[in-house]
Design a protein around this motif. Structure first.
Motif, short mmCIF file in Angstrom:
data_model
loop_
_atom_site.label_atom_id
_atom_site.label_comp_id
_atom_site.label_asym_id
_atom_site.label_seq_id
_atom_site.Cartn_x
_atom_site.Cartn_y
_atom_site.Cartn_z
N LEU A 1 21.36 15.68 54.08
CA LEU A 1 20.65 14.71 53.23
C LEU A 1 19.28 14.32 53.79
CD1 LEU A 1 23.62 12.29 52.34
CD2 LEU A 1 22.58 14.02 50.87
N GLY A 2 18.94 14.89 54.96
CA GLY A 2 17.66 14.56 55.55
C GLY A 2 17.63 13.22 56.26
N ARG A 3 18.81 12.73 56.67
CA ARG A 3 18.89 11.45 57.37
C ARG A 3 19.23 11.64 58.84
NH1 ARG A 3 19.11 6.76 54.64
NH2 ARG A 3 18.57 6.03 56.74
N GLU A 4 18.42 12.46 59.52
CA GLU A 4 18.65 12.69 60.95
C GLU A 4 18.51 11.40 61.76
OE1 GLU A 4 16.79 14.51 59.03
OE2 GLU A 4 17.41 16.62 59.23
N ASP A 5 17.84 10.39 61.18
CA ASP A 5 17.66 9.12 61.89
C ASP A 5 18.98 8.40 62.12
OD1 ASP A 5 17.44 8.90 58.93
OD2 ASP A 5 17.42 6.75 59.33
N LEU A 6 20.03 8.80 61.39
CA LEU A 6 21.33 8.15 61.53
C LEU A 6 22.25 8.88 62.51
CD1 LEU A 6 22.07 7.34 57.78
CD2 LEU A 6 21.02 5.87 59.50
N ILE A 7 21.77 10.01 63.03
CA ILE A 7 22.59 10.79 63.95
C ILE A 7 22.57 10.18 65.34
CG2 ILE A 7 22.99 13.09 64.93
CD1 ILE A 7 23.29 12.83 61.87
N ARG A 8 23.71 10.12 65.99
CA ARG A 8 23.79 9.59 67.34
C ARG A 8 23.04 10.48 68.32
NH1 ARG A 8 30.10 9.70 68.08
NH2 ARG A 8 29.66 11.66 66.98
N SER A 9 22.53 9.87 69.35
CA SER A 9 21.84 10.65 70.38
C SER A 9 22.88 11.41 71.20
CB SER A 9 21.04 9.73 71.30
OG SER A 9 21.91 8.89 72.04
N ARG A 10 22.42 12.40 71.94
CA ARG A 10 23.33 13.19 72.78
C ARG A 10 24.01 12.30 73.81
NH1 ARG A 10 20.84 18.56 75.11
NH2 ARG A 10 20.62 18.82 72.85
N LYS A 11 23.31 11.29 74.28
CA LYS A 11 23.87 10.38 75.27
C LYS A 11 25.03 9.58 74.68
CE LYS A 11 22.56 6.68 78.49
NZ LYS A 11 21.45 5.83 78.97
N GLN A 12 24.87 9.15 73.41
CA GLN A 12 25.92 8.39 72.75
C GLN A 12 27.15 9.24 72.51
OE1 GLN A 12 23.39 7.17 69.42
NE2 GLN A 12 23.83 5.04 69.93
N ARG A 13 26.93 10.56 72.31
CA ARG A 13 28.06 11.45 72.00
C ARG A 13 28.76 11.97 73.25
NH1 ARG A 13 24.28 13.68 68.27
NH2 ARG A 13 23.98 15.48 69.63
N SER A 14 28.16 11.73 74.42
CA SER A 14 28.74 12.27 75.65
C SER A 14 30.12 11.69 75.91
CB SER A 14 27.82 11.96 76.84
OG SER A 14 27.72 10.57 77.02
N LYS A 15 31.00 12.50 76.45
CA LYS A 15 32.37 12.10 76.71
C LYS A 15 32.44 11.18 77.91
CE LYS A 15 34.22 14.63 73.46
NZ LYS A 15 34.94 14.04 72.33
N LYS A 16 33.35 10.20 77.84
CA LYS A 16 33.61 9.31 78.96
C LYS A 16 35.06 9.46 79.37
CE LYS A 16 30.23 5.78 77.66
NZ LYS A 16 30.03 4.35 77.36
#
Length: 225
Positions: free
Chosen positions: A184-199
């Protein structure tokens, strides 16, 4: 004396909103069966077809009101002390931030963003809320909060496992949702790589559980005050 932002002069209506306010009663009378949304769309269509000469009448009225507004605003600001001006500026900043937050949440709901995963404590509360003692929601929450803290690690484990399962559900749904947002062209809503990193799961759940317990405790303290 104390000065509230409510005393600040109100911005004048735009030409279109002036037209909307002036003609809405007549449109409503002619179209009583219409919903508010349908009625506004009909009025917007009428405004679009309005001759430029008639639109100018509303625009001239806006300009007149804007001149009055500018004078009133200058007088309002002139009576403020530096401290009052700073306080009102901060009040306005918080109000706008709250409004932006509300709009962002509403947009996420419309776009179908997956619900965040629940903590073990959240799941415990949802499963036991109806049966818990207490005549009010606050009293029930307090009773459940105390019960949760008294549970042993082995008793908490089923809820913590459900929370881990919910995290997996959330991550899977988020991946699909983010792929849709890219389309949809809403890349601004995608989480950053840091947010997606596993803990570490145990660390994550412990921190999350502690956070939710702290929030619950804070709510209880405020309600008791």
């Amino acid at each position: 004396r104390g000065i509230s932002s409510e005393e600040r002069p109100k911005r004048p209506l735009t030409a279109y909103f002036r037209f909307l306010k002036e003609n809405r009663p007549a449109f409503r009378q002619k179209n009583p069966e219409m919903s508010n949304m349908e009625l506004v769309k009909k009025i917007a269509g009428a405004w679009k077809e309005l001759p430029a000469s008639q639109k100018q009448v509303y625009e001239d009225a806006r300009k007149t009101d804007w001149q009055k507004y500018s004078e009133q605003l200058a007088a309002y600001k002139a009576q403020l002390t530096p401290a009052q001006a700073a306080a009102l500026k901060e009040e306005r900043r918080k109000r706008l931030a709250k409004r932006r937050s509300f709009r962002a949440k509403r947009e996420m709901t419309v776009l179908g963003k997956p619900k965040r995963p629940r903590s073990g404590f959240n799941i415990f509360v949802s499963e036991n809320f109806q049966e818990s003692e207490g005549v009010s929601p606050v009293a029930k929450l307090k009773q459940l909060f105390d019960s949760w803290r008294k549970l042993s690690n082995s008793q908490k484990q089923p809820y913590l496992q459900l929370a881990e399962d919910d995290k997996v559900r959330y991550e899977n749904e988020m991946k699909s949702w983010e792929a849709k947002m890219v389309e949809l062209g809403r890349e601004d809503l995608i989480r950053s790589r840091k947010q997606r990193s596993k803990k570490n799961p145990a660390e994550t759940e412990t921190a999350k559980g502690s956070s939710h317990e702290s929030k619950a405790k804070s709510k209880l303290k405020k309600s008791e005050e």
